[in-house]
Design an enzyme around this catalytic site. Structure first.
Site, short mmCIF file in Angstrom:
data_model
loop_
_atom_site.label_atom_id
_atom_site.label_comp_id
_atom_site.label_asym_id
_atom_site.label_seq_id
_atom_site.Cartn_x
_atom_site.Cartn_y
_atom_site.Cartn_z
N ARG A 80 0.84 -1.19 0.00
CA ARG A 80 0.00 0.00 0.00
C ARG A 80 0.88 1.24 0.00
O ARG A 80 1.88 1.31 0.70
CB ARG A 80 -0.94 0.01 1.22
CG ARG A 80 -2.17 -0.89 1.05
CD ARG A 80 -3.07 -0.33 -0.04
NE ARG A 80 -4.24 -1.13 -0.33
CZ ARG A 80 -4.32 -2.00 -1.32
NH1 ARG A 80 -3.27 -2.24 -2.08
NH2 ARG A 80 -5.43 -2.66 -1.56
N GLU A 126 -2.74 8.51 -5.90
CA GLU A 126 -2.92 7.84 -7.18
C GLU A 126 -4.05 8.49 -7.96
O GLU A 126 -5.10 8.77 -7.39
CB GLU A 126 -3.23 6.35 -6.96
CG GLU A 126 -2.07 5.59 -6.33
CD GLU A 126 -2.34 4.09 -6.20
OE1 GLU A 126 -3.46 3.64 -6.54
OE2 GLU A 126 -1.44 3.37 -5.74
N HIS A 129 -0.38 0.65 -10.47
CA HIS A 129 -1.22 -0.15 -9.55
C HIS A 129 -1.94 -1.26 -10.31
O HIS A 129 -3.15 -1.47 -10.17
CB HIS A 129 -2.23 0.75 -8.83
CG HIS A 129 -2.71 0.15 -7.53
ND1 HIS A 129 -3.12 0.92 -6.47
CD2 HIS A 129 -2.85 -1.14 -7.11
CE1 HIS A 129 -3.49 0.13 -5.47
NE2 HIS A 129 -3.33 -1.13 -5.84
#
Length: 316
Positions: A228, A257, A276
């Site tokens: 994370r 993000e 991601h």
């Protein structure tokens, strides 16, 4: 008749399997923006997540169980879900192969300087690197050994690497040569040539990797974050890469993000960035069905899903 909402786009044959398991349910399947507010309020079971589910929790909703389609649940309103008595199950266990392969794609790129070669190829520039390395004999630290970490450990053994693992319990894991509890993180970082973070984001892991942690690593260490983004202090990471405290970083997750287009990480030649996507695979729908269908059967038979239940106390 109870209502089940499928926000995840299963294949038609998988939706049919769900209907056969729950023939007495109203099953609503579609994209989030195709659902009405009333449908969210009526849903007892939801597979998937979006902001409308969170909004429904503010009203008189009938929600009893949410099955997420990701392993990470740190962005969900856990307190609100717990207050409503909602069972929350994650997609933990769906990502080991794809995440491990993403990690090794990055690691091998660094080892053989493929990231530089690809950039030089774009410029038609024949420029061998001054340094190439091999993985055999190196020590890798896997921080947060769960199913993903265990798969990384298995593949590390095939490359002849010595594997150290860290997790809260410190209990042994097959394929990991030495296991430690979180209290020994400092000792593990000192020994490692490669450090890969696959920890979930919790209060305890927030900014766990900061300037102090990076200084505990060797200057030739490669650091990877596939856990994370918020478990890493991004500003401290940038500084460590700029002043050669670290040799390089492979990053699939970030505090913000998408990563802002003016962020310094984009232009660093010792950084590999992926957006991601570490867990994504063409097998994703089947893997989700393998989790959701047995959980649905358990929910209908016992009133509670059986696997991947989130412990609200630990936030994972």
């Amino acid at each position: 008749m109870p209502t089940m909402m499928l926000l995840f786009q299963f294949k038609p044959e998988q939706v049919q399997q769900i209907r056969e398991i729950a023939p007495d349910w109203t099953i609503v399947s579609g994209k989030a923006n195709e659902m009405s507010k009333e449908q969210y309020l009526e849903a007892e079971v939801i597979c998937g997540w979006n902001s409308s589910v969170a909004e429904a929790l503010e009203g008189r909703c009938k929600l009893k169980w949410v099955q997420t389609i990701s392993a990470g649940i740190d962005k969900l309103p856990l307190n609100k879900l717990e207050q409503h008595g909602v069972y929350l199950t994650s997609a933990s266990g769906i990502h080991p192969v794809s995440m491990a392969e993403t990690f090794f794609a990055m690691l091998l790129a660094f080892s053989r300087n493929l990231h530089h070669a690809i950039r030089n190829q774009s410029d038609r520039n024949w420029m061998p690197s001054e340094h190439y390395s091999q993985l055999s004999g190196k020590t890798i630290a896997i921080i947060g050994v769960g199913t993903i970490g265990a798969e990384i450990a298995r593949l590390s053994g095939a490359f002849g690497m010595r594997t150290l693992g860290v997790r809260r319990s410190g209990l042994p894991v097959p394929g990991v040569h030495e296991m430690y509890g979180m209290e020994a993180l400092h000792e593990v970082l000192l020994q490692s040539d490669v450090v890969v973070n696959v920890l979930p984001h919790t209060e305890e892991t927030h900014h766990l990797f900061n300037a102090q942690r990076f200084e505990q690593m060797k200057p030739e260490t490669l650091f990877f974050n596939l856990g994370r983004g918020a478990s890493v202090n991004t500003a401290d990471l940038v500084q460590a890469l700029q002043n050669s405290t670290l040799a390089g970083a492979g990053l699939d997750v970030f505090e913000t993000e998408p990563l802002p287009n003016d962020h310094p990480l984009w232009t660093m030649d010792n950084v590999i960035i992926t957006p991601h996507i570490g867990g994504w695979t063409d097998h994703y729908k089947q893997k989700m069905a393998d989790i959701f269908l047995p959980n649905l059967q358990a929910y209908l038979a016992e009133g509670k899903p059986r696997s991947n239940l989130v412990d609200y106390k630990h936030s994972y």
